[in-house]
Design a protein around this motif. Structure first.
Motif, PDB file in Angstrom:
ATOM      1  N   ASN A 128       0.791  -0.947   0.253  1.00 39.74           N
ATOM      2  CA  ASN A 128       0.120   0.189   0.400  1.00 39.74           C
ATOM      3  C   ASN A 128       0.453   1.386  -0.159  1.00 39.74           C
ATOM      4  N   ILE A 130       0.901   5.803  -0.648  1.00 41.33           N
ATOM      5  CA  ILE A 130      -0.066   7.265  -0.609  1.00 41.33           C
ATOM      6  C   ILE A 130       1.382   7.764  -2.149  1.00 41.33           C
ATOM      7  N   GLU A 306      -4.149  12.755  -2.458  1.00 35.85           N
ATOM      8  CA  GLU A 306      -3.388  11.909  -2.209  1.00 35.85           C
ATOM      9  C   GLU A 306      -3.746  10.957  -2.842  1.00 35.85           C
ATOM     10  N   LYS A 308      -4.063   6.692  -2.598  1.00 37.46           N
ATOM     11  CA  LYS A 308      -3.921   5.732  -1.727  1.00 37.46           C
ATOM     12  C   LYS A 308      -4.347   4.559  -3.108  1.00 37.46           C
TER      13      LYS A 308
END
Length: 309
Positions: A128, A130, A306, A308
Motif C-alpha cells: 500500500n 500514498i 493524495e 492511496k
C-alpha cells in the motif's frame, strides 16, 4: 570410555560398569563394533572397454568414440550426450546407456557446456502506497493489438505516471521481451530527466515474463530502481495502466482494422501523442497529462489529493 573398557576386560558385568561410569550402552557397543568390523572398500566393476549390439556383437570403445566424433561432425554441438546415446542406439543398434556415453564424451572433450542454472528472482509484492506527486510510482503493462492484413499480433508496452497520468514511455513492436521493457524504462527516465537522479519512481508491474526475466531485473538493479509486482489475479492493483489500455482499445485499436504493421505503428504513435498532449483528462483537473505535469512541476496549479493504492 577407557575406564569402562578396563573394568569390563577384568570380567565385571558390562551393564553394571557402564551404569557406574555413566556411558550409554549404545555408545559402548558402537565403539566395539567399529573396532571389530573391517570395512571393505570396493573400486567398482572394472571398465570393460566395449559394448554389445542387439545381435550380441562386441564393439570396442574406440569404435564408439569414432562414431561419436562423426555425429558431432555432422550435427555440430547440437547433440548432448543424451541425444548421442539415442543416435548410437538407432544408427548402430548399440546396447548402451547414457552414463557410458557421458564418460566417453568427457574423454573426447566433446561435452556441451552446462546450461546456466536459472536464478529465481525474489518477488517483492506491491504494498500500500500514498502517492502525492509525480515520479513516485509508475505502472506498466502489456497490450495486444491485431493486424488483420498480416494475420498477426503486435504489442504495446506502456509506462504511466500514476499521479499525472502521462504515458512517460512506450514500446510498439511485433515482439516484446524483457530487453524491450528495460530499454523503454531507460527512455522514460531520460525523458523525465531522472536517469541520474537518486530519487527514482517505484515501478509496479504484473507477473508477465517481460518483468520477471533476468534482463529486466538486472536493469532495475543497475538503475537502482525499486520494482514491485502485484499478486496474481489482482489487476485492480495496477488500475491506472489498465484504465489507460481500456482507453487505448476504445479510442484507437477498436477503431482500426490494420492492414500492415506500419499502419498499426503509425496509428498507435499518433494516439500516444494525442493522449499526452491533446486529450483532456478528468483525473488531472481537465488538463492534458503533459500540461498538468508541467504546471504541477512549476507549482502553477493546485496539487491533487493524495492517491492511496
Amino acid at each position: 570410555m577407557e575406564v569402562a573398557e578396563k573394568w569390563i576386560s577384568r570380567g565385571y558385568p558390562i551393564a553394571v560398569v557402564l551404569r557406574i561410569v555413566g556411558v550409554p550402552r549404545s555408545t559402548y557397543y558402537y565403539r566395539v563394533n567399529q573396532h571389530n568390523t573391517q570395512r571393505k572398500v570396493s573400486g567398482g566393476r572394472p571398465i570393460p572397454g566395449y559394448s554389445y549390439t542387439k545381435q550380441q556383437s562386441i564393439v570396442s570403445d574406440d569404435q564408439i568414440k569414432k562414431w561419436l566424433l562423426q555425429f558431432i561432425e555432422n550435427e555440430g554441438f547440437a547433440y548432448g550426450y543424451v541425444k548421442l546415446t539415442v543416435a548410437l542406439r538407432k544408427t548402430y543398434g548399440l546396447v548402451i546407456n547414457k552414463k557410458k556415453v557421458y564418460r566417453l564424451c568427457k574423454e573426447l572433450k566433446i561435452l556441451r557446456p552446462q546450461r546456466k542454472k536459472k536464478v529465481n528472482v525474489p518477488k517483492r509484492l506491491a504494498k500500500n502506497r500514498i502517492v502525492t506527486n509525480s515520479n513516485q510510482l509508475w505502472e506498466t503493462d502489456l497490450k495486444y493489438g491485431f493486424i488483420a492484413g498480416e494475420q498477426r499480433f503486435f504489442f504495446v508496452l506502456s509506462y504511466i505516471d500514476v499521479y499525472d497520468r502521462e504515458i512517460v514511455g512506450y514500446h510498439i513492436g511485433l515482439r516484446c521481451e524483457g530487453k524491450d521493457a528495460a530499454r523503454t524504462l531507460q527512455q522514460a527516465l531520460w525523458k523525465r530527466k531522472l536517469l541520474n537522479n537518486a530519487n527514482k519512481p517505484v515501478i509496479r508491474t504484473d507477473n508477465g515474463p517481460q518483468y520477471t526475466c533476468y534482463t529486466f531485473q538486472e536493469e532495475c538493479k543497475k538503475l537502482e530502481i525499486e520494482h514491485e509486482r502485484i499478486p496474481c489475479r489482482t489487476p485492480n492493483k495496477n488500475a491506472h495502466i489498465e484504465a489507460f489500455h481500456s482507453i487505448l482499445e476504445e479510442e484507437c485499436l477498436g477503431h482500426h482494422e490494420f492492414r500492415t504493421y506500419a499502419e498499426a505503428y503509425r496509428a498507435v504513435s499518433e494516439f500516444m501523442y494525442h493522449y499526452n498532449n491533446k486529450r483532456i483528462h478528468s483525473g488531472v483537473r481537465y488538463m492534458t497529462p503533459t500540461e498538468f505535469y508541467e504546471k504541477n512541476r512549476r507549482h502553477e496549479c493546485t496539487p491533487l489529493k493524495e492517491i492511496k493504492l
